[in-house]
Design an enzyme around this catalytic site. Structure first.
Site, PDB file in Angstrom:
ATOM      1  N   GLN A  38      73.330  23.801  42.013  1.00  0.00           N
ATOM      2  CA  GLN A  38      74.098  23.861  43.258  1.00  0.00           C
ATOM      3  C   GLN A  38      74.506  22.456  43.704  1.00  0.00           C
ATOM      4  O   GLN A  38      73.826  21.472  43.361  1.00  0.00           O
ATOM      5  CB  GLN A  38      73.278  24.504  44.401  1.00  0.00           C
ATOM      6  CG  GLN A  38      73.177  26.013  44.333  1.00  0.00           C
ATOM      7  CD  GLN A  38      72.062  26.498  43.451  1.00  0.00           C
ATOM      8  OE1 GLN A  38      71.009  25.859  43.311  1.00  0.00           O
ATOM      9  NE2 GLN A  38      72.276  27.663  42.820  1.00  0.00           N
ATOM     10  N   ASN A  40      77.467  27.041  44.516  1.00  0.00           N
ATOM     11  CA  ASN A  40      76.910  27.282  43.184  1.00  0.00           C
ATOM     12  C   ASN A  40      77.741  26.571  42.120  1.00  0.00           C
ATOM     13  O   ASN A  40      78.891  26.187  42.361  1.00  0.00           O
ATOM     14  CB  ASN A  40      76.910  28.794  42.880  1.00  0.00           C
ATOM     15  CG  ASN A  40      75.799  29.532  43.593  1.00  0.00           C
ATOM     16  OD1 ASN A  40      74.671  29.066  43.684  1.00  0.00           O
ATOM     17  ND2 ASN A  40      76.128  30.712  44.123  1.00  0.00           N
ATOM     18  N   CYS A  88      70.014  28.144  50.615  1.00  0.00           N
ATOM     19  CA  CYS A  88      69.382  27.628  49.399  1.00  0.00           C
ATOM     20  C   CYS A  88      68.049  27.009  49.812  1.00  0.00           C
ATOM     21  O   CYS A  88      68.036  26.046  50.582  1.00  0.00           O
ATOM     22  CB  CYS A  88      70.284  26.589  48.742  1.00  0.00           C
ATOM     23  SG  CYS A  88      69.575  25.855  47.250  1.00  0.00           S
ATOM     24  N   GLY A  89      66.960  27.591  49.342  1.00  0.00           N
ATOM     25  CA  GLY A  89      65.637  27.158  49.798  1.00  0.00           C
ATOM     26  C   GLY A  89      65.231  25.810  49.210  1.00  0.00           C
ATOM     27  O   GLY A  89      64.884  24.873  49.944  1.00  0.00           O
ATOM     28  N   ASN A  90      65.299  25.657  47.887  1.00  0.00           N
ATOM     29  CA  ASN A  90      64.950  24.370  47.280  1.00  0.00           C
ATOM     30  C   ASN A  90      65.910  23.292  47.784  1.00  0.00           C
ATOM     31  O   ASN A  90      65.505  22.133  47.995  1.00  0.00           O
ATOM     32  CB  ASN A  90      65.039  24.459  45.749  1.00  0.00           C
ATOM     33  CG  ASN A  90      63.926  25.330  45.169  1.00  0.00           C
ATOM     34  OD1 ASN A  90      62.785  25.258  45.616  1.00  0.00           O
ATOM     35  ND2 ASN A  90      64.265  26.164  44.211  1.00  0.00           N
ATOM     36  N   ASN A 150      71.065  34.811  51.892  1.00  0.00           N
ATOM     37  CA  ASN A 150      71.763  35.121  50.640  1.00  0.00           C
ATOM     38  C   ASN A 150      71.083  36.337  50.030  1.00  0.00           C
ATOM     39  O   ASN A 150      69.935  36.622  50.303  1.00  0.00           O
ATOM     40  CB  ASN A 150      71.755  33.902  49.705  1.00  0.00           C
ATOM     41  CG  ASN A 150      70.349  33.474  49.306  1.00  0.00           C
ATOM     42  OD1 ASN A 150      69.374  33.826  49.973  1.00  0.00           O
ATOM     43  ND2 ASN A 150      70.237  32.738  48.228  1.00  0.00           N
ATOM     44  N   HIS A 190      69.257  39.095  47.600  1.00  0.00           N
ATOM     45  CA  HIS A 190      68.294  39.148  46.504  1.00  0.00           C
ATOM     46  C   HIS A 190      67.943  40.598  46.170  1.00  0.00           C
ATOM     47  O   HIS A 190      67.744  41.404  47.091  1.00  0.00           O
ATOM     48  CB  HIS A 190      67.011  38.396  46.887  1.00  0.00           C
ATOM     49  CG  HIS A 190      67.211  36.913  46.977  1.00  0.00           C
ATOM     50  ND1 HIS A 190      67.015  36.074  45.911  1.00  0.00           N
ATOM     51  CD2 HIS A 190      67.653  36.142  48.005  1.00  0.00           C
ATOM     52  CE1 HIS A 190      67.307  34.822  46.284  1.00  0.00           C
ATOM     53  NE2 HIS A 190      67.701  34.834  47.549  1.00  0.00           N
ATOM     54  N   GLU A 228      69.932  33.537  39.001  1.00  0.00           N
ATOM     55  CA  GLU A 228      70.653  33.256  40.242  1.00  0.00           C
ATOM     56  C   GLU A 228      72.134  33.614  40.155  1.00  0.00           C
ATOM     57  O   GLU A 228      72.794  33.324  39.144  1.00  0.00           O
ATOM     58  CB  GLU A 228      70.544  31.771  40.620  1.00  0.00           C
ATOM     59  CG  GLU A 228      69.192  31.376  41.167  1.00  0.00           C
ATOM     60  CD  GLU A 228      69.251  30.055  41.924  1.00  0.00           C
ATOM     61  OE1 GLU A 228      70.321  29.740  42.495  1.00  0.00           O
ATOM     62  OE2 GLU A 228      68.241  29.335  41.922  1.00  0.00           O
ATOM     63  N   CYS A 283      63.677  29.123  42.367  1.00  0.00           N
ATOM     64  CA  CYS A 283      64.634  29.575  43.379  1.00  0.00           C
ATOM     65  C   CYS A 283      63.860  29.759  44.681  1.00  0.00           C
ATOM     66  O   CYS A 283      62.994  30.640  44.773  1.00  0.00           O
ATOM     67  CB  CYS A 283      65.287  30.888  42.948  1.00  0.00           C
ATOM     68  SG  CYS A 283      66.454  31.552  44.158  1.00  0.00           S
ATOM     69  N   GLY A 284      64.160  28.933  45.679  1.00  0.00           N
ATOM     70  CA  GLY A 284      63.386  28.950  46.928  1.00  0.00           C
ATOM     71  C   GLY A 284      63.584  30.229  47.721  1.00  0.00           C
ATOM     72  O   GLY A 284      62.610  30.878  48.120  1.00  0.00           O
ATOM     73  N   THR A 285      64.850  30.610  47.929  1.00  0.00           N
ATOM     74  CA  THR A 285      65.089  31.857  48.666  1.00  0.00           C
ATOM     75  C   THR A 285      64.605  33.047  47.852  1.00  0.00           C
ATOM     76  O   THR A 285      64.154  34.052  48.414  1.00  0.00           O
ATOM     77  CB  THR A 285      66.595  32.042  48.982  1.00  0.00           C
ATOM     78  OG1 THR A 285      67.359  31.888  47.759  1.00  0.00           O
ATOM     79  CG2 THR A 285      67.062  31.057  50.039  1.00  0.00           C
ATOM     80  N   GLY A 286      64.647  32.904  46.516  1.00  0.00           N
ATOM     81  CA  GLY A 286      64.140  33.973  45.649  1.00  0.00           C
ATOM     82  C   GLY A 286      62.645  34.157  45.812  1.00  0.00           C
ATOM     83  O   GLY A 286      62.134  35.288  45.819  1.00  0.00           O
TER      84      GLY A 286
HETATM   85  N1  API Z   1      72.313  31.124  43.800  1.00  0.00           N
HETATM   86  C1  API Z   1      72.053  31.361  45.225  1.00  0.00           C
HETATM   87  C2  API Z   1      72.153  30.038  46.012  1.00  0.00           C
HETATM   88  C3  API Z   1      71.056  29.043  45.634  1.00  0.00           C
HETATM   89  C4  API Z   1      69.677  29.579  45.930  1.00  0.00           C
HETATM   90  C5  API Z   1      68.507  28.877  45.237  1.00  0.00           C
HETATM   91  N2  API Z   1      68.834  27.734  44.419  1.00  0.00           N
HETATM   92  C6  API Z   1      67.384  28.561  46.215  1.00  0.00           C
HETATM   93  O1  API Z   1      66.621  27.597  46.011  1.00  0.00           O
HETATM   94  O2  API Z   1      67.237  29.345  47.196  1.00  0.00           O
HETATM   95  C7  API Z   1      73.090  32.354  45.768  1.00  0.00           C
HETATM   96  O3  API Z   1      74.173  32.480  45.163  1.00  0.00           O
HETATM   97  O4  API Z   1      72.799  32.978  46.794  1.00  0.00           O
END
Ligand code: API
Length: 276
Positions: free
Chosen positions: A46, A66, A75-77, A159, A161, A210, A219-222
């Protein structure tokens, strides 16, 4: 035009971070794809664009793109790397920062020892908020992917998931199933596909394919979404250690209506300039 950038990562989920406060940055999808290209560009999962805030009480705005050029809501990270960036660049001396994203204000806090804790906000599970096509809100949904039914749950952290529980995350065909879920017609804005293995009530292993970037090292939000799903399904306790290929995150969630807290490391790799 010369563009200054900083290369960072959060557990191997890597970013190009641009200071849009002290330099004027004009981005379009084609330029983003060029900058993100691992051979012809700088390379990133990203790109994060840091901008001044136009809202009282909010310190900055940060936009997230992205590698495929799509702009996304969270984006969490990246939020952890954003907090380190504005500090290292002297854009603020605050250790608790309010930052506006496309999907609300989040609050990263820099901690002793280099970790950053982020209040990632309240998770959303209503299909319309993901968005996800469903007749009614359910804890989990059967999703038909290439003729097989998968048991998924859906969460938005700003975002989208789609998370499923698997027995052995390492041997699971993430590379094959990930893109089929990412582009599934029931996700009108596509989706990040999470695959979690329950190690214990306070520990999981997680892989995420992602949206717009493919499988990333973390993936932080993941991780937030997976823990929310595990707690809602009665499989996890409120504090969970999440093992990703890039390293470990700590996620805490006290339940419905409460924010998700994410704690993890950040790293600055190098700074550079690129001629556009
Ligand atoms: N690919 C994700 C955005 C980046 C999330 C990820 N890198 C994180 O750390 O949360 C999306 O399209 O919603």
């Amino acid at each position: 035009m010369k563009l200054r950038f900083t290369k960072m990562h959060g557990l191997g989920n890597d970013f190009v971070v641009l200071d849009g406060v002290r330099q004027s940055v004009q981005l379009d999808a084609e330029l983003l794809r060029r900058l993100g290209h691992r051979n012809f560009g700088i390379g990133f999962d990203q790109l994060l664009l840091v901008e001044p805030s136009d809202t009282a009480g909010v310190d900055f705005r940060y936009r997230i793109f992205n590698a495929d050029g799509s702009e996304v809501g969270q984006c969490g990270n990246g939020a952890r790397c954003f907090a380190r960036f504005v500090h290292e660049q002297g854009l603020t001396d605050k250790t608790e920062i309010a930052v506006q994203t496309a999907r609300g204000v989040i609050y990263p806090r820099l901690e002793q020892g280099g970790n950053v804790t982020v209040d990632m906000g309240v998770p959303r599970v209503a299909p319309a908020e993901i968005p996800f096509v469903a007749a009614e809100e359910q804890l989990n949904y059967p999703l038909d992917v290439a003729g097989h039914l998968y048991d998924i749950s859906v969460v938005s952290m700003g975002n989208p998931h789609a998370v499923q529980v698997v027995d052995d995350v390492e041997s699971y065909p993430v590379g094959k199933l990930g893109p089929l879920i990412e582009h599934h017609p029931r996700f009108p804005e596509r989706v990040n596909a999470g695959f979690m293995q329950i190690v214990g009530r306070d520990e999981i292993r997680l892989r995420v394919f992602e949206r717009g970037a493919g499988e990333t090292l973390a993936c932080g939000t993941g991780a937030c979404a997976a823990v929310v799903v595990g707690i809602r399904r009665g499989l996890l306790d409120p504090g969970v250690l999440v093992h990703t290929h890039g390293g470990d995150l700590t996620i805490r969630w006290a339940g419905e209506g409460q924010p998700v807290l994410m704690t993890g490391p950040t790293a600055t790799v190098f700074e550079g300039t690129i001629e556009l």
